[in-house]
Design an enzyme around this catalytic site. Sequence first.
Site, PDB file in Angstrom:
ATOM      1  CG  ASN A   1      10.673  -8.839   1.953  1.00 22.21           C
ATOM      2  OD1 ASN A   1      11.092  -8.772   3.094  1.00 22.21           O
ATOM      3  ND2 ASN A   1      11.042  -9.845   1.172  1.00 22.21           N
ATOM      4  CB  SER A   2       5.596 -10.398   0.248  1.00 22.52           C
ATOM      5  OG  SER A   2       5.731 -10.254   1.641  1.00 22.52           O
TER       6      SER A   2
ATOM      7  CB  ALA B   1       2.809  -2.772   3.104  1.00 19.75           C
ATOM      8  N   GLY B   2       1.758  -4.108   0.320  1.00 21.88           N
ATOM      9  CA  GLY B   2       0.559  -4.314  -0.466  1.00 21.88           C
ATOM     10  C   GLY B   2       0.749  -4.401  -1.966  1.00 21.88           C
TER      11      GLY B   2
ATOM     12  CE  LYS C   1       8.955  -1.390   6.833  1.00 26.66           C
ATOM     13  NZ  LYS C   1       8.782  -2.633   6.041  1.00 26.66           N
TER      14      LYS C   1
ATOM     15  N   GLY D   1       1.800  -7.958   2.666  1.00 22.10           N
ATOM     16  CA  GLY D   1       1.766  -9.307   2.146  1.00 22.10           C
ATOM     17  C   GLY D   1       0.515  -9.688   1.373  1.00 22.10           C
TER      18      GLY D   1
END
EC number: 2.8.1.10
Length: 270
Positions: free
Chosen positions: A211-212, A189-190, A101, A162
């Site tokens: 992830n987050s 992301a996001g 990645k 995040g």
Amino acid sequence: MFTQRNWQLFDQNLSSRLLIGSALYPSPDVMHDAIKASGAEVVTLSLRRQNPAQGDGQAFWQLIRQLNLQLLPNTAGCHSVREVLTLARMSRELFDTDWLKLELIGDDYNLQPDPLGLVEAARHLIDEGFKVLPYCTDDLVLCQRLVDVGCEVLMPWAAPIGTGKGILNPYALQTLRERLPDTPLIVDAGLGRPSHACQVMEMGYDGVLLNSAIAQSQDPVIMARAFADATRAGRQAYLSGIMPEKELASPSTPTLGTPFWHQESDHAPT
């Protein structure tokens, strides 16, 4: 009844379209349980956080190995092409995979990728035999340049890492999907809610990387299941053909011609 269809990502035949991260969990055990609950078959990890050759965080590393998933090392925290190349080579040696990645940060405030350096780094890595999954913005020209240098998969953001804001620019993501129909696209992301993942998949994207939103929820295991369900639902909705939007109302139950319909007479008693 629709079933989850397998898809090809490089040399792997995958059934889950949810990729998951291994950072930010409250404990290694919670991380392990959440990843299992997600059904993900690809897990990201960072060499800067974990160095198995030095024995750092052995509990973490052993749990990752026990999952027996496709590892996707990342180059998080890199700010130059040289840093990316160094970290990528170390990751390939330590984690025994050529999947990568690619992250190259251009702005520390919103962690936006450096577009010029990203293309250069991707070109060098592909020349060295890496299977590169670049984390990029939703800019069409940037994505086309990444494809031009040999990237077989792209990972555009929906919003900065995040933030959990969901899709900030639906038009840009839809344009990417339409202009790059043969390129696997994974939103990275996001995304903050399962509904965000469902929305992305309804647009025809091939997968989501999270992830987050999972790791920092109150219950990562339950949230992992929720995102897995949402990802499947969005994909099935896309495959089944989503109803087009209309400007005017259209009754779902026709009235004319049904046995109980009658035209009221002007002379009917009141």
